[in-house]
Write a protein that holds these residues in place. Structure first.
Motif, mmCIF file in Angstrom:
data_model
loop_
_atom_site.group_PDB
_atom_site.id
_atom_site.type_symbol
_atom_site.label_atom_id
_atom_site.label_comp_id
_atom_site.label_asym_id
_atom_site.label_seq_id
_atom_site.Cartn_x
_atom_site.Cartn_y
_atom_site.Cartn_z
ATOM 1 N N ALA A 146 21.930 42.660 41.113
ATOM 2 C CA ALA A 146 23.020 41.745 40.749
ATOM 3 C C ALA A 146 24.169 42.508 40.110
ATOM 4 O O ALA A 146 25.352 42.220 40.387
ATOM 5 C CB ALA A 146 22.499 40.685 39.786
ATOM 6 N N GLN A 147 23.807 43.464 39.280
ATOM 7 C CA GLN A 147 24.875 44.230 38.632
ATOM 8 C C GLN A 147 25.679 45.035 39.645
ATOM 9 O O GLN A 147 26.913 45.131 39.552
ATOM 10 C CB GLN A 147 24.259 45.163 37.583
ATOM 11 C CG GLN A 147 23.786 44.404 36.340
ATOM 12 C CD GLN A 147 22.958 45.253 35.414
ATOM 13 O OE1 GLN A 147 22.444 46.306 35.810
ATOM 14 N NE2 GLN A 147 22.802 44.803 34.168
ATOM 15 N N SER A 175 31.373 30.357 32.391
ATOM 16 C CA SER A 175 31.536 29.830 31.033
ATOM 17 C C SER A 175 32.542 28.684 31.060
ATOM 18 O O SER A 175 33.281 28.509 32.037
ATOM 19 C CB SER A 175 32.026 30.923 30.087
ATOM 20 O OG SER A 175 33.370 31.234 30.375
ATOM 21 N N ALA A 230 25.327 32.282 38.325
ATOM 22 C CA ALA A 230 24.553 31.208 37.668
ATOM 23 C C ALA A 230 25.474 30.262 36.906
ATOM 24 O O ALA A 230 26.542 30.663 36.427
ATOM 25 C CB ALA A 230 23.536 31.830 36.712
ATOM 26 N N VAL A 231 25.011 29.041 36.820
ATOM 27 C CA VAL A 231 25.744 28.021 36.053
ATOM 28 C C VAL A 231 24.736 27.292 35.171
ATOM 29 O O VAL A 231 23.697 26.847 35.661
ATOM 30 C CB VAL A 231 26.430 26.996 36.985
ATOM 31 C CG1 VAL A 231 27.233 25.999 36.174
ATOM 32 C CG2 VAL A 231 27.312 27.682 37.992
ATOM 33 N N GLN A 263 26.087 44.298 42.838
ATOM 34 C CA GLN A 263 26.913 43.360 43.627
ATOM 35 C C GLN A 263 28.156 42.926 42.840
ATOM 36 O O GLN A 263 29.271 42.881 43.381
ATOM 37 C CB GLN A 263 26.083 42.116 43.977
ATOM 38 C CG GLN A 263 25.064 42.358 45.063
ATOM 39 C CD GLN A 263 24.341 41.075 45.424
ATOM 40 O OE1 GLN A 263 24.831 39.989 45.207
ATOM 41 N NE2 GLN A 263 23.153 41.220 45.981
ATOM 42 N N ALA A 264 27.931 42.627 41.579
ATOM 43 C CA ALA A 264 29.061 42.195 40.767
ATOM 44 C C ALA A 264 30.077 43.312 40.601
ATOM 45 O O ALA A 264 31.301 43.082 40.633
ATOM 46 C CB ALA A 264 28.564 41.738 39.397
ATOM 47 N N GLY A 285 35.403 38.805 35.207
ATOM 48 C CA GLY A 285 35.228 39.132 33.788
ATOM 49 C C GLY A 285 33.967 39.916 33.493
ATOM 50 O O GLY A 285 33.667 40.136 32.311
ATOM 51 N N GLY A 286 33.220 40.289 34.521
ATOM 52 C CA GLY A 286 32.025 41.107 34.305
ATOM 53 C C GLY A 286 30.848 40.295 33.800
ATOM 54 O O GLY A 286 29.972 40.830 33.120
ATOM 55 N N ARG A 287 30.792 39.036 34.097
ATOM 56 C CA ARG A 287 29.676 38.195 33.659
ATOM 57 C C ARG A 287 28.911 37.663 34.869
ATOM 58 O O ARG A 287 29.423 37.683 35.994
ATOM 59 C CB ARG A 287 30.216 37.034 32.808
ATOM 60 C CG ARG A 287 30.608 37.459 31.410
ATOM 61 C CD ARG A 287 31.302 36.363 30.643
ATOM 62 N NE ARG A 287 32.711 36.297 31.005
ATOM 63 C CZ ARG A 287 33.274 35.299 31.657
ATOM 64 N NH1 ARG A 287 32.538 34.274 32.048
ATOM 65 N NH2 ARG A 287 34.546 35.309 31.939
ATOM 66 N N PHE A 288 27.717 37.205 34.598
ATOM 67 C CA PHE A 288 26.862 36.732 35.680
ATOM 68 C C PHE A 288 26.706 35.213 35.663
ATOM 69 O O PHE A 288 25.954 34.677 36.464
ATOM 70 C CB PHE A 288 25.483 37.393 35.571
ATOM 71 C CG PHE A 288 25.569 38.885 35.545
ATOM 72 C CD1 PHE A 288 25.684 39.596 36.725
ATOM 73 C CD2 PHE A 288 25.557 39.583 34.339
ATOM 74 C CE1 PHE A 288 25.775 40.965 36.703
ATOM 75 C CE2 PHE A 288 25.654 40.943 34.314
ATOM 76 C CZ PHE A 288 25.776 41.659 35.490
ATOM 77 N N ALA A 289 27.333 34.590 34.739
ATOM 78 C CA ALA A 289 27.243 33.117 34.654
ATOM 79 C C ALA A 289 28.619 32.588 34.266
ATOM 80 O O ALA A 289 29.386 33.249 33.562
ATOM 81 C CB ALA A 289 26.206 32.695 33.628
ATOM 82 N N LEU A 310 32.883 36.567 37.585
ATOM 83 C CA LEU A 310 32.632 37.880 38.181
ATOM 84 C C LEU A 310 33.731 38.871 37.825
ATOM 85 O O LEU A 310 33.465 40.042 37.533
ATOM 86 C CB LEU A 310 32.528 37.740 39.705
ATOM 87 C CG LEU A 310 31.215 37.160 40.225
ATOM 88 C CD1 LEU A 310 31.316 36.822 41.700
ATOM 89 C CD2 LEU A 310 30.071 38.136 39.979
#
Lengths: 345, 509
Positions: free
Chosen positions: A19-20, A300, A240-241, A22-23, A294-298, A292
């Motif tokens: 995941a990291q 906000s 993710a949400v 891919q992001a 912003g470098g996050r996986f979920a 994505l």
């Protein structure tokens, strides 16, 4: 059990690192695209970010701005950076639906005789620039409905699958409204965002003049392609949400609907029609791209707030009171964002 | 359980431990908020209690018979009102303490953390195993390790010193005034807890105190004074004027059980018809009949009945009074006085008057029938009888018993066919009666006269169109131009108001 745990931990670590990666790849391509576009299109960083976000969220864009601000240039440059087919349709009052989707044309056979062949219209392309879309009649505007939603075009008994990625970027002029046909609500709702193109800053004018009036004109390189765009779309949908953020998106959408318990007083008083569920879908998809970037996986709640105005502004129809008071839709959305809290309890 | 992390239970335990301090703080702030709400409610209750006590004391001083709240009762009530709401509020707060997820959300909100911790908490318990969810959980837990000691966004207690101080001051002031005023003077037997009871032997205060108060019963003492209805008073005054004494009563006569004051007359009116004198011991039935008599008198008598009766002779007044005495079951007599029933007997020429009125109305209607084009929508003539009774014209008119009947109305398509005699029922039309339309076959023949000549057609003037539009006079042209400029300026700048040109127009003129 221990072995199983170790195996699970290993799998989990691999999934996380995947995941990291891919992001990280997503962010890299996104940044490169922006950089290439900015070689030609000066300024308007937020506008470019939003257009790219819509491209990667599988949506369509409605650009509104006065002439000469580079709306067409932005779209053309984007298509060049992605090496995708590009069609420009100039919408005029006498444009017919068959001019967009295509028609049957009489062809002369080589050995003599004639036959009817289907001639594809300009809509069969990856990038569609519908220039001044509000100048065509609603009949012609509606020719885009099926293409935008279903990604297909039906002509007589033939259904044509449009190429992927497919994105419609329509422009309209906020002035010179005489002789135009405002987009119907069903058409407006199919645009994921409505972006306002404003005037550049003073410093940006220097760059514009320098790049456009000298001998060496800037050139754009292709930094990605259609397959990569489709892969990035999958990544976007993997973000993710949480329940809290999903609830926040729903409340934001409902707060634009008069009669809803979440709607503030201004909405109750001056709005005739609020956002449809497509608004909440757009909020989440655009929010995922923001996460994505912003470098996050979920996602906000802040991501949703950042994209709320572009996603919701064209889905709000004012009633007579709202129109007579000339309420600005962005001001109304500011009130909506203030009134909806992100805490669950 | 979640598939997000291989050892979800352990990770959840760690997360709870890290969030425990934050959770405690949020819980304490929630309890404080509930306590503040309860304290405010207690202050409001105390102020209301003090105000009620003060009002009771003041009213007791004025009236003299309202029970007073003693010091002990007041203190007990104050304690109850001051303790119960805060306790209930705190108990409610204990039942609604924020969850761990809520604490995580508040920590995220306070630290601008993009909901990372709350999302991680959710994904840990959610049924998802996507790589991005696992990455989000890991990301959130890492953040939590850094931020676990940060102050979360606490629940703000709603406590207004100004408002609550005003409430406290109000409570203190009203309590002090109540203490200064003191309890009212006690009459009769005082209550156990300081209530001053109703004094014995005190007559019920009433507007009329005179010879009728010779005998009083305790039943009537507890009943507050009831004032007579204005119409009944009017009638009574008329009767008093007519006879010089209350109706149906001899001078100096005392009726046992009749209440003092204004109510006695109504009771007498309602009971005399029933042939009873109003049993004083049956207080309940006396009250009911009294109410009934009041209602009956109020409904039956139109406002102008009183003066009419007051003008009548004493004998007529007595008669009217006797007519109205039937509510208690006085045989075939009317229950109430009815002026119309009186008039029915005294006006023999009523039918003539009604006929005259109808004629006048019919004339009015015929004038509104557009000259007979529109039929009368309000035909009062009764429908003609369809019975073919034979009584040689001796029966009553229009009754279907052989009497003279008006011509029958023609209905259906027959009336539409030309040549069919149609009785004329349209009022207001000249020469009413049967009409007949006849058709005559006539061959066309040339009429004597000069033949029409053709002439040259001249160009006629067309109605006004854009080509023939007259130019606007220059003062008005300038006025219109100014108005349009103002209109477009307002439209471009977004200003909602278009300037009025009234002032300019008057200046131009």
């Amino acid at each position: 059990v221990r072995i199983k745990n170790v195996k699970q931990t290993t799998e989990s670590s691999a999934a996380i690192s995947d995941a990291q990666v891919q992001a990280e790849r997503f962010r890299e391509v996104f940044t490169r695209l922006k950089r290439e576009i900015h070689k030609v299109f000066v300024g308007h960083d937020e506008l470019v970010t939003n257009v790219l976000s819509v491209l990667l969220s599988d949506g369509h864009v409605l650009l509104e701005g006065v002439p000469g601000l580079g709306k067409t240039l932005l779209v053309r440059t984007l298509s060049q950076t992605l090496d995708l087919t590009f069609s420009r349709i100039q919408f005029t009052p006498d444009l017919m639906p068959s001019d967009i989707v295509g028609t049957m044309v009489l062809h002369e056979k080589d050995g003599g005789g004639h036959e009817l062949r289907f001639q594809e219209g300009p809509i069969v392309a990856n990038f569609i620039l519908a220039d001044e879309i509000n100048r065509a009649t609603p009949k012609t505007q509606s020719a885009l409905l099926e293409a935008m939603q279903e990604r297909t075009v039906s002509v007589s008994r033939r259904t044509i699958r449009l190429p992927e990625p497919f994105i419609v970027l329509a422009t309209q002029n906020p002035i010179e409204q005489d002789g135009t046909y405002p987009l119907p609500e069903a058409q407006l709702d199919r645009f994921m965002v409505k972006l306002l193109v404003g005037y550049p800053q003073e410093g940006e004018y220097h760059d514009i003049l320098q790049r456009t009036t000298e001998t060496a004109l800037p050139s754009v390189e292709t930094v990605s392609n259609g397959e990569e765009v489709l892969a990035m779309r999958k990544i976007v949908r993997s973000v993710a949400v949480s329940e809290q953020v999903r609830r926040y998106a729903i409340r934001l959408m409902m707060a634009t609907q008069p009669g809803s318990p979440h709607a503030p007083r201004a909405v109750q008083r001056s709005v005739a029609l609020g956002s449809s569920p497509r608004g909440a879908q757009g909020l989440l998809l655009m929010g995922k791209v923001r996460a994505l970037i912003g470098g996050r996986f979920a996602v906000s709640c802040q991501d949703l707030r950042d994209v709320a105005k572009p996603v919701l502004r064209h889905r709000i129809i004012f009633n007579f009171e709202g129109q007579s008071e000339r309420i600005n839709v962005d001001d109304l959305l500011d009130g909506v964002l203030e009134s909806v809290g992100e805490l669950s309890e | 359980m979640s598939r997000t992390h291989p050892d979800t239970a352990a990770v959840l335990g760690q997360t709870r431990a890290m969030l425990a301090s934050c959770h405690r703080r949020v819980g304490r702030s929630a309890l404080a908020a509930y306590l503040c709400v309860g304290l405010h409610q207690a202050l409001v209750g105390l102020t209301v209690l003090a105000g009620a006590c003060l009002l009771l004391r003041l009213a007791g001083h004025v009236v003299g018979w309202i029970p007073d709240v003693g010091g002990t009762v007041f203190s007990l009530l104050c304690v109850a009102v001051g303790v119960i709401p805060p306790a209930a509020s705190v108990l409610r707060g204990l039942g609604r303490l924020p969850s761990l997820s809520a604490a995580a959300e508040r920590l995220d909100l306070a630290t601008q953390n993009h909901n990372r911790i709350a999302t991680a908490m959710y994904l840990l318990t959610a049924d998802t195993d996507s790589p991005f969810a696992q990455a989000a959980v890991q990301d959130g837990l890492e953040r939590l390790r850094f931020l676990k000691d940060e102050e979360p966004r606490l629940i703000q207690a709603v406590w207004s010193w100004r408002r609550n101080a005003a409430l406290m001051a109000g409570f203190a002031v009203m309590t002090a005034i109540a203490a200064i005023v003191g309890p009212p003077a006690r009459f009769g037997k005082p209550g156990r807890e300081g209530f001053a009871g109703v004094p014995e032997g005190r007559a019920t205060p009433g507007p009329i105190e005179g010879k009728d108060r010779t005998t009083t019963q305790p039943v009537n003492q507890t009943k507050p004074t009831s004032r007579p209805a204005p119409q009944a008073t009017l009638r009574r005054s008329g009767q008093m004027r007519a006879s010089g004494r209350p109706a149906g009563r001899e001078p100096g006569e005392t009726t046992i059980g009749q209440a003092s004051g204004g109510s006695q007359t109504h009771a007498g009116e309602s009971r005399q018809g029933a042939g009873s004198q109003g049993d004083a011991t049956d207080s309940a039935s006396g009250m009911q009949s009294e109410k009934k008599a009041k209602n009956t008198v109020g409904k039956a008598n139109p406002p102008k009945t009183g003066p009419t009766l007051s003008k009548a002779s004493p004998a007529k007044a007595e008669e009217a009074s006797s007519v109205s005495q039937g509510s208690g079951g006085g045989g075939a007599m009317l229950a109430v006085h009815n002026a119309w029933s009186q008039e029915a007997h005294t006006a023999p020429d009523e039918h003539e008057q009604e006929d005259a009125d109808r004629d006048v109305e019919d004339q009015k209607e015929s004038s509104t029938q557009r000259g007979g084009i529109q039929p009368s929508l309000k035909d009062r003539n009764e429908a003609p009888s369809r019975e073919l009774g034979i009584s040689e014209g001796q029966g009553p008119p229009g009754s279907g018993r052989g009497g003279p009947t008006p011509p029958k109305k023609s209905r259906g398509t027959a009336s539409l066919v030309l040549g069919v005699p149609v009785p004329d029922f349209v009022r207001g039309r000249l020469a009413p009666g049967a009409t007949k339309v006849t058709h005559e076959r006539v061959r066309p023949s040339a009429m004597p006269g000069e033949p029409a000549r053709s002439g040259e057609s001249a160009a006629r003037s067309l109605p006004e169109n854009p080509d023939t539009r007259k130019p606007v006079p220059s003062p008005f042209a300038r006025l219109v131009r100014d108005y349009l400029i103002a209109l477009h300026t307002a439209g471009a700048t977004g200003a909602g108001n278009v300037p009025s040109t009234n002032g300019t127009a008057s200046e131009q003129k």
